[in-house]
Write a protein that holds these residues in place. Structure first.
Motif, short mmCIF file in Angstrom:
data_model
loop_
_atom_site.label_atom_id
_atom_site.label_comp_id
_atom_site.label_asym_id
_atom_site.label_seq_id
_atom_site.Cartn_x
_atom_site.Cartn_y
_atom_site.Cartn_z
N ILE A 19 20.70 68.61 30.04
CA ILE A 19 20.19 67.85 31.18
C ILE A 19 19.71 66.48 30.72
CG2 ILE A 19 17.86 68.80 31.03
CD1 ILE A 19 17.89 68.77 34.16
N VAL A 20 19.97 65.47 31.52
CA VAL A 20 19.47 64.12 31.25
C VAL A 20 18.59 63.74 32.42
CG1 VAL A 20 20.09 61.72 30.88
CG2 VAL A 20 21.51 63.52 29.90
N ASP A 21 17.30 63.55 32.13
CA ASP A 21 16.33 63.23 33.18
C ASP A 21 16.07 61.73 33.20
OD1 ASP A 21 14.53 63.64 35.23
OD2 ASP A 21 12.89 64.12 33.90
N SER A 22 15.45 61.18 32.17
CA SER A 22 15.18 59.74 32.12
C SER A 22 16.27 58.99 31.36
CB SER A 22 13.83 59.48 31.45
OG SER A 22 13.92 59.78 30.06
N GLY A 23 16.96 59.68 30.47
CA GLY A 23 17.98 59.05 29.66
C GLY A 23 17.47 58.53 28.33
N GLU A 24 16.15 58.52 28.15
CA GLU A 24 15.55 57.98 26.94
C GLU A 24 15.93 58.78 25.69
OE1 GLU A 24 11.36 57.30 27.43
OE2 GLU A 24 11.68 56.34 29.37
N THR A 25 15.89 60.10 25.79
CA THR A 25 16.22 60.93 24.62
C THR A 25 17.68 60.74 24.24
OG1 THR A 25 14.57 62.57 25.26
CG2 THR A 25 16.27 63.28 23.72
N VAL A 47 25.41 68.52 31.26
CA VAL A 47 25.71 69.44 32.36
C VAL A 47 25.11 68.91 33.66
CG1 VAL A 47 25.42 71.78 33.22
CG2 VAL A 47 25.81 71.40 30.78
N MET A 48 23.85 68.47 33.58
CA MET A 48 23.14 67.97 34.76
C MET A 48 22.57 66.59 34.48
SD MET A 48 23.21 70.55 36.95
CE MET A 48 21.92 70.27 38.13
N VAL A 49 22.55 65.75 35.50
CA VAL A 49 21.89 64.45 35.41
C VAL A 49 20.97 64.29 36.62
CG1 VAL A 49 23.68 63.27 34.09
CG2 VAL A 49 23.76 63.21 36.57
N GLY A 57 21.41 52.78 34.15
CA GLY A 57 22.25 52.40 33.02
C GLY A 57 22.16 53.33 31.81
N LEU A 58 21.39 54.40 31.91
CA LEU A 58 21.26 55.33 30.78
C LEU A 58 21.99 56.64 31.03
CD1 LEU A 58 17.49 54.79 29.89
CD2 LEU A 58 19.49 53.77 28.81
N ALA A 59 22.88 56.66 31.98
CA ALA A 59 23.63 57.88 32.31
C ALA A 59 24.62 58.21 31.20
CB ALA A 59 24.36 57.70 33.62
N TRP A 63 29.37 63.88 33.07
CA TRP A 63 28.39 64.84 33.55
C TRP A 63 29.04 65.70 34.62
CZ3 TRP A 63 27.36 63.81 38.71
CH2 TRP A 63 27.59 62.51 39.15
N ALA A 64 28.49 66.92 34.79
CA ALA A 64 29.08 67.88 35.72
C ALA A 64 28.39 67.91 37.07
CB ALA A 64 29.06 69.28 35.11
N GLU A 65 27.07 67.89 37.10
CA GLU A 65 26.32 68.02 38.35
C GLU A 65 25.19 67.01 38.41
OE1 GLU A 65 26.80 70.17 40.95
OE2 GLU A 65 28.54 71.05 39.99
N LYS A 66 24.89 66.56 39.61
CA LYS A 66 23.76 65.65 39.84
C LYS A 66 22.66 66.43 40.55
CE LYS A 66 24.09 62.78 43.25
NZ LYS A 66 24.46 61.70 44.15
N LYS A 67 21.41 66.25 40.11
CA LYS A 67 20.29 66.90 40.78
C LYS A 67 19.38 65.85 41.38
CE LYS A 67 16.87 67.41 37.07
NZ LYS A 67 15.69 66.97 37.76
#
Length: 93
Positions: A19-25, A47-49, A57-59, A63-67
């Motif tokens: 999962i990518v939440d903020s994109g920082e990691t 898997v999830m963004v 711009g950090l996507a 990716w498979a699914e957007k939450k």
């Protein structure tokens, strides 16, 4: 960040996170991999963004699914999160 001693120089690398939440990691780990290993190409996947990540711009590249705003709990996190269920101010689990 721990990065193993392996030879990835001039390799094409796919970095995957669940999962990518903020994109920082994802951004910091990507930078570390490029710097340490001198890879030819680095692509990222998740898997999830989070929906807001698609605007900042950090996507990831793939990716498979957007939450939306709801917090996502993966099956492998349920036992761990049940520990916090009875702790005051820990939020809903």
């Amino acid at each position: 960040t721990y990065l193993p001693e392996i030879n990835l120089k001039n390799k094409r690398v796919l970095l995957v996170d669940e999962i990518v939440d903020s994109g920082e990691t994802l951004e910091k780990v990507s930078e570390a991999i490029i710097k340490k290993y001198k890879v030819k190409e680095l692509k990222t996947a998740s898997v999830m963004v989070h929906s807001r990540i698609l605007k900042n711009g950090l996507a990831p590249d793939f990716w498979a699914e957007k939450k939306g705003e709801e917090w996502l709990i993966f099956p492998w996190e349920k036992d761990e999160l049940m520990f916090f269920r009875d702790i005051p101010n820990s939020g809903p689990v």
